[in-house]
Scaffold this motif. Structure first.
Motif, PDB file in Angstrom:
ATOM      1  N   THR A 154      -8.648   0.786  -2.591  1.00  0.00           N
ATOM      2  CA  THR A 154      -8.441   2.116  -2.034  1.00  0.00           C
ATOM      3  C   THR A 154      -8.838   2.106  -0.564  1.00  0.00           C
ATOM      4  O   THR A 154      -9.879   1.540  -0.202  1.00  0.00           O
ATOM      5  N   VAL A 155      -8.031   2.726   0.275  1.00  0.00           N
ATOM      6  CA  VAL A 155      -8.324   2.838   1.702  1.00  0.00           C
ATOM      7  C   VAL A 155      -8.637   4.296   2.012  1.00  0.00           C
ATOM      8  O   VAL A 155      -7.863   5.198   1.672  1.00  0.00           O
ATOM      9  N   THR A 156      -9.796   4.534   2.619  1.00  0.00           N
ATOM     10  CA  THR A 156     -10.222   5.892   2.978  1.00  0.00           C
ATOM     11  C   THR A 156     -10.508   5.969   4.464  1.00  0.00           C
ATOM     12  O   THR A 156     -10.696   4.945   5.135  1.00  0.00           O
ATOM     13  N   ASP A 157     -10.588   7.203   4.995  1.00  0.00           N
ATOM     14  CA  ASP A 157     -10.940   7.383   6.400  1.00  0.00           C
ATOM     15  C   ASP A 157     -12.425   7.673   6.531  1.00  0.00           C
ATOM     16  O   ASP A 157     -13.186   7.583   5.555  1.00  0.00           O
ATOM     17  N   THR A 217     -11.639  10.686   2.877  1.00  0.00           N
ATOM     18  CA  THR A 217     -10.323  11.090   2.391  1.00  0.00           C
ATOM     19  C   THR A 217      -9.462   9.863   2.119  1.00  0.00           C
ATOM     20  O   THR A 217      -9.401   8.938   2.936  1.00  0.00           O
ATOM     21  N   VAL A 218      -8.796   9.847   0.966  1.00  0.00           N
ATOM     22  CA  VAL A 218      -7.976   8.702   0.593  1.00  0.00           C
ATOM     23  C   VAL A 218      -6.743   8.626   1.490  1.00  0.00           C
ATOM     24  O   VAL A 218      -5.963   9.575   1.587  1.00  0.00           O
ATOM     25  N   VAL A 219      -6.563   7.487   2.148  1.00  0.00           N
ATOM     26  CA  VAL A 219      -5.411   7.237   3.003  1.00  0.00           C
ATOM     27  C   VAL A 219      -4.294   6.555   2.219  1.00  0.00           C
ATOM     28  O   VAL A 219      -3.113   6.815   2.436  1.00  0.00           O
ATOM     29  N   ILE A 261       0.848  -1.178   0.000  1.00  0.00           N
ATOM     30  CA  ILE A 261       0.000   0.000   0.000  1.00  0.00           C
ATOM     31  C   ILE A 261       0.891   1.238   0.000  1.00  0.00           C
ATOM     32  O   ILE A 261       1.853   1.320   0.753  1.00  0.00           O
ATOM     33  N   ARG A 262       0.571   2.168  -0.878  1.00  0.00           N
ATOM     34  CA  ARG A 262       1.275   3.442  -0.914  1.00  0.00           C
ATOM     35  C   ARG A 262       0.398   4.480  -0.212  1.00  0.00           C
ATOM     36  O   ARG A 262      -0.667   4.840  -0.709  1.00  0.00           O
ATOM     37  N   LEU A 263       0.842   4.934   0.967  1.00  0.00           N
ATOM     38  CA  LEU A 263       0.079   5.886   1.752  1.00  0.00           C
ATOM     39  C   LEU A 263       0.190   7.278   1.161  1.00  0.00           C
ATOM     40  O   LEU A 263       1.243   7.663   0.626  1.00  0.00           O
ATOM     41  N   THR A 264      -0.907   8.018   1.259  1.00  0.00           N
ATOM     42  CA  THR A 264      -0.936   9.383   0.737  1.00  0.00           C
ATOM     43  C   THR A 264       0.130  10.232   1.425  1.00  0.00           C
ATOM     44  O   THR A 264       0.236  10.252   2.656  1.00  0.00           O
ATOM     45  N   GLY A 265       0.943  10.904   0.630  1.00  0.00           N
ATOM     46  CA  GLY A 265       1.985  11.761   1.183  1.00  0.00           C
ATOM     47  C   GLY A 265       3.299  11.061   1.433  1.00  0.00           C
ATOM     48  O   GLY A 265       4.267  11.691   1.855  1.00  0.00           O
TER      49      GLY A 265
END
Length: 460
Positions: free
Chosen positions: A115-118, A122-124, A16-20
């Protein structure tokens, strides 16, 4: 007779590539699926998904819950939706699907982009997971089981929602205490805004004591947690149990029996979702044991007759009337009369769906939609009516909801439009079935319910 369901276990690993973040983290899913029926390649099954989500530094939750849809040919996808907890206390949601390709079947059946969101949508992070055929296929196939449903497993209990915006899904139970005549109403709903906002779980409960004002309480809204049926805060509908609290009310109930599912709307309308909304009654003649607390009082229930029903669609009708009448010995009458909010349809009179089940036989016997076209409803308070003729039989239904034993509940549709329902679990009803013989109409059966009919009128 108990039907079969399918249970299996699956492990997928990837990154998984985390946002940021520029780097990828390893990710592992250890899942257990429980789907109704026996899986077939051409089928379209949806059921419960549970298991562990492990991402170093982000989450290690062994109690993830969600839904799995398996439709390799009908929908050309296998979709995974899973809610789980992050290490920092946030609730995260994984949504991904295997897009089935006939040209590359093995790769498409084993590759899961997700896709993982909170909680705010918001995309995590973006994940790519794989099922390792050489390493895990034998264990995967060996995990399949096809047990019979347990007696407490209620059909049509799993959520039908598949991530679409603008949907409303309802689980509701109503009952009457035979010892005191007290009515109880438990309403659970999944609301998904039309603008694509987060799905929420909410609801309410009400107790209708004879000679007293109804006691009402709300719960939620909570973040939606996919599961075996409905779960929000401490409110749950699982198997044959209903538990929770709302305001000064609390309940712990166990359902038994119920009979076969009653399709108030056509079966195709529920299964294919071709109408704006549809209602069914999975347990039309159930009995309930347990306790309901309201204020300082405790209601002890033993064999209380009632029903558990379901609604799924795009929102509430413009106007509607509903009746559930327990006629004794497993016989029931269910009515849903509604005016759609769809442009054009909102100018039509209410369309009444009527189902009478007497001695195991249902009337009308044909398609409920065609029968509804022969019925007429007059929706108003305190008394509303439904009448119509099908062949050599006519039905007259009169429902009275006394204002002092009716609770009014305001809420919003998925598009934000307000609505108010007026509900009483201590209504009166007269249901008359007439038969035409020798050119004359004669009463075939008549039922009179005093304070034991469950009814509702919804208005804008």
């Amino acid at each position: 007779m108990n039907s079969r369901h399918t249970i299996f276990h699956e492990v997928m690993e990837g990154t998984i590539r985390l946002t940021g973040e520029g780097l990828e983290r390893p990710m592992r899913l250890e899942l257990a699926a429980d789907l109704p029926g026996v899986l077939t390649p051409r089928g379209d099954a949806e059921g419960r998904l549970t298991g562990r989500v492990h991402v170093p530094g982000l989450a290690d939750d062994p109690e993830g819950t969600g839904m799995l849809r398996v439709a390799p040919i009908a929908g050309r996808q296998i979709r995974y939706r899973l809610d789980f907890g992050a290490a920092d206390g946030r609730r995260l949601h994984l949504d991904g699907w295997k897009s089935i390709s006939y040209r590359r079947p093995v790769r498409s059946m084993t590759l899961l982009p997700a896709t993982v969101t909170d909680e705010n949508g918001t995309v995590v992070g973006e994940a790519t997971l794989r099922f390792h055929v050489r390493r895990d296929l034998a264990r995967f196939l060996a995990s399949f089981r096809f047990p019979a449903d347990s007696p407490g497993r209620l059909p049509h209990q799993e959520s039908r929602w598949r991530g679409q915006a603008g949907r409303l899904e309802v689980w509701y139970t109503t009952l009457t205490d035979p010892a005191t005549g007290t009515g109880v109403w438990l309403h659970h709903e999944l609301a998904v805004p039309k603008d694509g906002g987060p799905a929420t779980a909410l609801g309410w409960a009400a107790v209708f004591p004879p000679g007293g004002a109804p006691v009402f309480g709300r719960f939620g809204p909570y973040h939606w947690r996919p599961g075996p049926a409905f779960a929000a805060g401490n409110v749950e509908v699982t198997g044959d149990r209903l538990t929770g609290s709302a305001g000064e009310l609390a309940w712990e109930l166990r359902r038994s029996g119920g009979g076969r599912t009653l399709y108030t709307f056509p079966r195709w309308a529920w299964e294919r979702e071709l109408l704006p909304a549809a209602q069914i009654v999975p347990a039309p003649a159930a009995h309930f044991d347990g306790t309901v607390r309201f204020g300082e009082r405790v209601l002890e229930l033993a064999g209380a007759p009632g029903a558990s029903a379901r609604i799924y669609g795009h929102g509430n009708a413009r106007r509607w009337g509903w009746l559930h009448a327990d006629l004794g010995d497993g016989d029931v009458c269910e009515v849903v009369a509604a005016v759609s909010t769809r442009p054009g349809l909102d100018r039509l009179p209410p369309l009444p769906f009527v189902r009478l089940r007497v001695g195991g036989t249902e009337w009308p016997s044909g398609d409920p939609l065609l029968a509804a076209l022969r019925m007429r409803a007059d929706l108003r308070l305190p008394t509303w009516t439904v009448r119509g003729r099908i062949g050599d039989r006519r039905v007259r239904i009169e429902v009275t909801q006394r204002s002092e034993e009716t609770v009014s509940v305001d809420y919003a549709d998925p598009d934000g439009a307000p609505a108010v329902c007026h509900n009483s679990e201590r209504s009166d009803a007269v249901i008359t079935l007439l038969h035409r013989t020798a050119g004359r109409w004669a009463v075939e059966r008549e039922w009179r319910l005093e304070g034991t009919a469950h009814a509702e009128v919804g208005l804008r």
